[in-house]
Motif scaffolding. Structure first.
Motif, PDB file in Angstrom:
ATOM      1  N   ALA A  38      -2.526  -5.244  20.972  1.00 20.50           N
ATOM      2  CA  ALA A  38      -2.085  -6.191  22.000  1.00 20.50           C
ATOM      3  C   ALA A  38      -1.850  -7.579  21.421  1.00 20.50           C
ATOM      4  O   ALA A  38      -0.952  -8.298  21.848  1.00 20.50           O
ATOM      5  CB  ALA A  38      -3.123  -6.259  23.120  1.00 20.50           C
ATOM      6  N   LYS A  42       2.465  -6.374  20.298  1.00 22.42           N
ATOM      7  CA  LYS A  42       2.791  -6.448  21.726  1.00 22.42           C
ATOM      8  C   LYS A  42       2.795  -7.874  22.273  1.00 22.42           C
ATOM      9  O   LYS A  42       3.353  -8.109  23.333  1.00 22.42           O
ATOM     10  CB  LYS A  42       1.807  -5.604  22.538  1.00 22.42           C
ATOM     11  CG  LYS A  42       1.974  -4.123  22.321  1.00 22.42           C
ATOM     12  CD  LYS A  42       1.055  -3.358  23.230  1.00 22.42           C
ATOM     13  CE  LYS A  42       1.232  -1.865  23.057  1.00 22.42           C
ATOM     14  NZ  LYS A  42       0.346  -1.119  23.956  1.00 22.42           N
ATOM     15  N   GLN A  44       0.542  -9.799  23.842  1.00 22.52           N
ATOM     16  CA  GLN A  44       0.090  -9.832  25.229  1.00 22.52           C
ATOM     17  C   GLN A  44      -0.937 -10.932  25.457  1.00 22.52           C
ATOM     18  O   GLN A  44      -1.679 -11.304  24.551  1.00 22.52           O
ATOM     19  CB  GLN A  44      -0.544  -8.494  25.608  1.00 22.52           C
ATOM     20  CG  GLN A  44       0.431  -7.355  25.661  1.00 22.52           C
ATOM     21  CD  GLN A  44      -0.237  -6.047  26.039  1.00 22.52           C
ATOM     22  OE1 GLN A  44      -1.382  -5.814  25.712  1.00 22.52           O
ATOM     23  NE2 GLN A  44       0.501  -5.199  26.721  1.00 22.52           N
ATOM     24  N   THR A  47      -4.722 -11.366  30.456  1.00 18.78           N
ATOM     25  CA  THR A  47      -4.634 -10.589  31.691  1.00 18.78           C
ATOM     26  C   THR A  47      -4.096  -9.187  31.422  1.00 18.78           C
ATOM     27  O   THR A  47      -4.649  -8.195  31.895  1.00 18.78           O
ATOM     28  CB  THR A  47      -3.727 -11.308  32.716  1.00 18.78           C
ATOM     29  OG1 THR A  47      -4.267 -12.617  32.962  1.00 18.78           O
ATOM     30  CG2 THR A  47      -3.651 -10.540  34.015  1.00 18.78           C
ATOM     31  N   ALA A  48      -3.031  -9.104  30.660  1.00 17.88           N
ATOM     32  CA  ALA A  48      -2.441  -7.799  30.339  1.00 17.88           C
ATOM     33  C   ALA A  48      -3.396  -6.965  29.489  1.00 17.88           C
ATOM     34  O   ALA A  48      -3.487  -5.749  29.659  1.00 17.88           O
ATOM     35  CB  ALA A  48      -1.112  -7.972  29.613  1.00 17.88           C
ATOM     36  N   ILE A  49      -4.101  -7.611  28.590  1.00 21.23           N
ATOM     37  CA  ILE A  49      -5.059  -6.902  27.743  1.00 21.23           C
ATOM     38  C   ILE A  49      -6.169  -6.310  28.602  1.00 21.23           C
ATOM     39  O   ILE A  49      -6.529  -5.142  28.455  1.00 21.23           O
ATOM     40  CB  ILE A  49      -5.620  -7.833  26.653  1.00 21.23           C
ATOM     41  CG1 ILE A  49      -4.519  -8.194  25.658  1.00 21.23           C
ATOM     42  CG2 ILE A  49      -6.796  -7.173  25.939  1.00 21.23           C
ATOM     43  CD1 ILE A  49      -4.897  -9.309  24.699  1.00 21.23           C
ATOM     44  N   GLN A  51      -6.083  -5.509  31.748  1.00 15.81           N
ATOM     45  CA  GLN A  51      -5.538  -4.416  32.551  1.00 15.81           C
ATOM     46  C   GLN A  51      -5.349  -3.162  31.717  1.00 15.81           C
ATOM     47  O   GLN A  51      -5.626  -2.049  32.176  1.00 15.81           O
ATOM     48  CB  GLN A  51      -4.216  -4.838  33.190  1.00 15.81           C
ATOM     49  CG  GLN A  51      -4.379  -5.872  34.267  1.00 15.81           C
ATOM     50  CD  GLN A  51      -3.055  -6.444  34.739  1.00 15.81           C
ATOM     51  OE1 GLN A  51      -2.010  -6.242  34.123  1.00 15.81           O
ATOM     52  NE2 GLN A  51      -3.095  -7.192  35.832  1.00 15.81           N
ATOM     53  N   SER A  52      -4.893  -3.329  30.504  1.00 17.60           N
ATOM     54  CA  SER A  52      -4.690  -2.190  29.611  1.00 17.60           C
ATOM     55  C   SER A  52      -6.014  -1.491  29.302  1.00 17.60           C
ATOM     56  O   SER A  52      -6.095  -0.258  29.312  1.00 17.60           O
ATOM     57  CB  SER A  52      -4.034  -2.672  28.316  1.00 17.60           C
ATOM     58  OG  SER A  52      -3.933  -1.632  27.389  1.00 17.60           O
ATOM     59  N   ARG A  55      -7.151   0.383  32.411  1.00 17.65           N
ATOM     60  CA  ARG A  55      -6.383   1.619  32.624  1.00 17.65           C
ATOM     61  C   ARG A  55      -6.886   2.749  31.738  1.00 17.65           C
ATOM     62  O   ARG A  55      -6.760   3.909  32.076  1.00 17.65           O
ATOM     63  CB  ARG A  55      -4.895   1.380  32.338  1.00 17.65           C
ATOM     64  CG  ARG A  55      -4.130   0.831  33.503  1.00 17.65           C
ATOM     65  CD  ARG A  55      -2.632   0.907  33.284  1.00 17.65           C
ATOM     66  NE  ARG A  55      -2.181   0.292  32.056  1.00 17.65           N
ATOM     67  CZ  ARG A  55      -1.888  -0.991  31.906  1.00 17.65           C
ATOM     68  NH1 ARG A  55      -2.014  -1.808  32.924  1.00 17.65           N
ATOM     69  NH2 ARG A  55      -1.470  -1.463  30.743  1.00 17.65           N
ATOM     70  N   ARG A 107       4.804 -11.399  32.757  1.00 18.14           N
ATOM     71  CA  ARG A 107       4.672  -9.941  32.687  1.00 18.14           C
ATOM     72  C   ARG A 107       3.904  -9.503  31.443  1.00 18.14           C
ATOM     73  O   ARG A 107       3.341  -8.416  31.406  1.00 18.14           O
ATOM     74  CB  ARG A 107       6.056  -9.286  32.730  1.00 18.14           C
ATOM     75  CG  ARG A 107       6.661  -9.287  34.120  1.00 18.14           C
ATOM     76  CD  ARG A 107       7.933  -8.473  34.191  1.00 18.14           C
ATOM     77  NE  ARG A 107       9.018  -9.006  33.384  1.00 18.14           N
ATOM     78  CZ  ARG A 107       9.818 -10.011  33.722  1.00 18.14           C
ATOM     79  NH1 ARG A 107       9.634 -10.624  34.874  1.00 18.14           N
ATOM     80  NH2 ARG A 107      10.790 -10.403  32.925  1.00 18.14           N
ATOM     81  N   ARG A 108       3.874 -10.331  30.429  1.00 19.26           N
ATOM     82  CA  ARG A 108       3.098 -10.047  29.224  1.00 19.26           C
ATOM     83  C   ARG A 108       1.631 -10.421  29.398  1.00 19.26           C
ATOM     84  O   ARG A 108       0.838 -10.250  28.486  1.00 19.26           O
ATOM     85  CB  ARG A 108       3.656 -10.830  28.032  1.00 19.26           C
ATOM     86  CG  ARG A 108       4.970 -10.331  27.551  1.00 19.26           C
ATOM     87  CD  ARG A 108       4.733  -9.315  26.501  1.00 19.26           C
ATOM     88  NE  ARG A 108       5.990  -8.751  26.059  1.00 19.26           N
ATOM     89  CZ  ARG A 108       6.077  -7.816  25.172  1.00 19.26           C
ATOM     90  NH1 ARG A 108       5.002  -7.362  24.605  1.00 19.26           N
ATOM     91  NH2 ARG A 108       7.227  -7.315  24.837  1.00 19.26           N
ATOM     92  N   GLY A 109       1.288 -10.967  30.548  1.00 14.12           N
ATOM     93  CA  GLY A 109      -0.110 -11.269  30.824  1.00 14.12           C
ATOM     94  C   GLY A 109      -0.542 -12.675  30.489  1.00 14.12           C
ATOM     95  O   GLY A 109      -1.738 -12.969  30.469  1.00 14.12           O
TER      96      GLY A 109
END
Length: 127
Positions: A38, A42, A44, A47-49, A51-52, A55, A107-109
């Motif tokens: 990430a 990526k 990121q 936030t995106a990290i 969420q990943s 998940r 969108r990338r967090g």
């Protein structure tokens, strides 16, 4: 899954022990590997990290530890990503370019203020 494979108890235990020995069932190790990806290719934000990792089914405690280990360079990573993307937007109206670039960063967090600052700076540098 091992029960469904119709393995007996000793075989299941052996497989689990081997997986543990090789680190295949280590959530902290998985979080570390995902963090590396990430932060690297990526690009990121936190936030995106988070969420990943969620998940992937990692415990909240493992996620919190992973996020605490993040370097304090999110604005720099956001700016680096923004500079790369801004190059393709120099023919757009400045307001449109800012809106699109900010959206890509979000969108990338990357957080709102971080994303907006990076987008503005990257577009300013381009002009």
């Amino acid at each position: 899954m091992l029960r469904d494979a119709e393995l007996d108890e000793p075989e299941r235990e052996e497989i689990i022990a081997e997986f543990l020995d090789n680190g295949y069932l280590d959530d902290s190790r998985l979080a570390e590997q995902l963090l590396d990806g990430a932060l690297g290719r990526k690009a990121q934000g936190a936030t995106a990290i988070a969420q990943s990792l969620a998940r992937r089914g990692l415990d909240r405690e493992v996620i919190d530890i992973a996020l605490a280990s993040l370097p304090d360079d999110e604005p720099d990573r956001a700016l680096e990503f923004a500079r790369l993307r801004a190059r393709s937007m120099d023919d757009l109206d400045p307001a449109v370019a800012l809106r699109r670039l900010h959206g890509q960063l979000a969108r990338r967090g990357f957080g709102g203020a971080t994303a907006m600052t990076a987008a503005r700076q990257a577009l300013d540098e381009l002009r």
